[in-house]
Design an enzyme around this catalytic site. Structure first.
Site, PDB file in Angstrom:
ATOM      1  N   ASP A 172       8.443  22.438  -2.383  1.00  0.00           N
ATOM      2  CA  ASP A 172       7.164  22.067  -2.577  1.00  0.00           C
ATOM      3  C   ASP A 172       6.173  23.236  -2.654  1.00  0.00           C
ATOM      4  O   ASP A 172       6.712  24.249  -1.994  1.00  0.00           O
ATOM      5  CB  ASP A 172       6.402  20.841  -1.622  1.00  0.00           C
ATOM      6  CG  ASP A 172       6.881  21.156  -0.312  1.00  0.00           C
ATOM      7  OD1 ASP A 172       7.129  22.204   0.122  1.00  0.00           O
ATOM      8  OD2 ASP A 172       7.118  20.117   0.309  1.00  0.00           O
ATOM      9  N   ASP A 193       6.972  10.100  10.879  1.00  0.00           N
ATOM     10  CA  ASP A 193       6.778   8.695  10.080  1.00  0.00           C
ATOM     11  C   ASP A 193       7.853   8.232   9.012  1.00  0.00           C
ATOM     12  O   ASP A 193       7.867   7.465   8.379  1.00  0.00           O
ATOM     13  CB  ASP A 193       5.272   8.540   9.531  1.00  0.00           C
ATOM     14  CG  ASP A 193       5.054   9.636   8.316  1.00  0.00           C
ATOM     15  OD1 ASP A 193       6.062  10.520   8.135  1.00  0.00           O
ATOM     16  OD2 ASP A 193       4.063   9.697   7.750  1.00  0.00           O
ATOM     17  N   HIS A 240       8.682  10.373   6.636  1.00  0.00           N
ATOM     18  CA  HIS A 240       8.636  11.206   5.224  1.00  0.00           C
ATOM     19  C   HIS A 240       9.546  12.456   5.287  1.00  0.00           C
ATOM     20  O   HIS A 240       9.988  12.880   6.107  1.00  0.00           O
ATOM     21  CB  HIS A 240       7.159  11.376   4.974  1.00  0.00           C
ATOM     22  CG  HIS A 240       6.489  12.546   5.459  1.00  0.00           C
ATOM     23  ND1 HIS A 240       5.738  12.741   6.722  1.00  0.00           N
ATOM     24  CD2 HIS A 240       6.681  13.921   5.289  1.00  0.00           C
ATOM     25  CE1 HIS A 240       5.439  13.880   7.161  1.00  0.00           C
ATOM     26  NE2 HIS A 240       6.060  14.649   6.234  1.00  0.00           N
ATOM     27  N   GLU A 285       5.060  10.814   1.079  1.00  0.00           N
ATOM     28  CA  GLU A 285       4.784  10.111   2.068  1.00  0.00           C
ATOM     29  C   GLU A 285       5.171   8.674   2.008  1.00  0.00           C
ATOM     30  O   GLU A 285       5.581   8.196   0.801  1.00  0.00           O
ATOM     31  CB  GLU A 285       3.193  10.282   2.112  1.00  0.00           C
ATOM     32  CG  GLU A 285       2.686  11.555   2.237  1.00  0.00           C
ATOM     33  CD  GLU A 285       2.990  12.285   3.366  1.00  0.00           C
ATOM     34  OE1 GLU A 285       3.135  11.611   4.597  1.00  0.00           O
ATOM     35  OE2 GLU A 285       3.088  13.447   3.347  1.00  0.00           O
TER      36      GLU A 285
HETATM   37  C1  GLP Z   1       5.553  18.274   6.754  1.00  0.00           C
HETATM   38  C2  GLP Z   1       6.268  19.023   5.482  1.00  0.00           C
HETATM   39  C3  GLP Z   1       7.763  18.518   5.401  1.00  0.00           C
HETATM   40  C4  GLP Z   1       8.323  18.621   6.957  1.00  0.00           C
HETATM   41  C5  GLP Z   1       7.671  17.690   8.037  1.00  0.00           C
HETATM   42  C6  GLP Z   1       8.224  18.098   9.370  1.00  0.00           C
HETATM   43  O1  GLP Z   1       5.057  17.087   6.602  1.00  0.00           O
HETATM   44  N1  GLP Z   1       5.631  18.512   4.328  1.00  0.00           N
HETATM   45  O2  GLP Z   1       8.143  19.450   4.456  1.00  0.00           O
HETATM   46  O3  GLP Z   1       9.692  18.507   6.742  1.00  0.00           O
HETATM   47  O4  GLP Z   1       6.257  18.026   8.106  1.00  0.00           O
HETATM   48  O5  GLP Z   1       7.699  19.454   9.808  1.00  0.00           O
HETATM   49  P1  GLP Z   1       8.376  20.050  10.977  1.00  0.00           P
HETATM   50  O6  GLP Z   1       9.575  20.590  10.554  1.00  0.00           O
HETATM   51  O7  GLP Z   1       7.376  21.160  11.424  1.00  0.00           O
HETATM   52  O8  GLP Z   1       8.500  18.974  12.324  1.00  0.00           O
END
Ligand code: GLP
Length: 243
Positions: free
Chosen positions: A67, A136, A138, A143
């Site tokens: 993304d 959550d 996702h 989401e």
């Molecule tokens: C965000 C990103 C995801 C990521 C998630 C967890 O929402 N869009 O791509 O996997 O958070 O983030 P982290 O790896 O910092 O816990």
């Protein structure tokens, strides 16, 4: 789904790196789907170490990122691009022409998304898609309630973003999800042992023929069948070979 539980995030990232390295050894022009976030940082560090100390060769590897935020001012270097170059690409021998990240600056959004998806298909599809996990449930910017059939498209979350959809992620030959820490434990349990539901987007991985989770003990702490997953892992000849 294969659930690989290690004591801490370091060894769990090491297991994920071994899986990727094996894929690159077998297919030097492998297509990797990559993610941002804090979770894959140790994985990227280990891949850099493997490149520097064990000659893991990325010269023919192609990478596609999940993304990229949309609508940042021209003078801003795109977020995911900056993240990936600083945490991985600058330290390995990947060719800049083999790095693909959605272009968040393109104004004609759907054309840009279609092009990204077509480039991915032309590259032969993703061999391994690396995924993080939101607390959550996702994954990337999909989401709760996101469509399980979506492809690369622009989303509002709450800013605009170009993101692969679940349809794209589902087509990857392997999904490799990493999750560390107690804060991810409920989401991990829901994705592995709960029903497949749009409220837990990552639960769609239950339908994937080759989904692997590399998690630490804290993230595994809500799993009901963790002893069973450990037993299965211990008996996996692939794992015994890489260990
Ligand atoms: C965000 C990103 C995801 C990521 C998630 C967890 O929402 N869009 O791509 O996997 O958070 O983030 P982290 O790896 O910092 O816990």
């Amino acid at each position: 789904m294969e659930v690989i539980i290690e004591k801490e995030a370091g060894p769990a990232s090491g297991s994920a790196a071994q899986i990727i390295a094996k894929c690159i050894h077998e297919k030097p022009d492998a297509v990797l789907g990559l993610a941002t976030g804090s979770t894959p940082l140790l994985l990227y560090k280990e891949l850099i170490r493997m490149h520097q100390e064990e000659e893991l060769d990325f010269s023919s590897v192609r990478t596609f990122n999940l993304d990229e935020p949309v609508g940042l001012p021209e003078e801003h270097e795109p977020f995911c691009s900056r993240f990936m170059w600083s945490h991985l690409f600058n330290h390995i021998n990947v060719k800049p022409d083999n790095v693909y990240i959605p272009d968040g600056r393109r104004t004609e959004g759907s054309a840009a998304c279609l092009e990204y998806e077509q480039t991915l298909v032309a590259a032969g599809g993703i061999d391994i898609q690396v995924l993080g996990l939101g607390p959550d449930g996702h994954i990337e910017f999909n989401e709760p309630t996101a469509s399980f059939s979506s492809r690369v498209r622009r989303r509002t979350v709450p800013h605009h973003d170009t993101a692969m959809g679940f349809g794209t992620v589902r087509d990857a030959r392997m999904n490799l999800l990493l999750a560390f820490g107690e804060g991810k434990a409920a989401a991990v349990a829901a994705l592995v042992e709960g029903p497949v539901a749009a409220m837990i987007p990552a639960s769609i991985l239950q339908h994937h023929a080759c989904a692997k989770l590399c998690i630490d003990e804290a993230a595994a702490s809500d799993l009901k069948l963790s002893e069973y997953y450990r037993w299965v892992c211990a008996g996996n000849p692939e794992r015994q070979r890489v260990a």
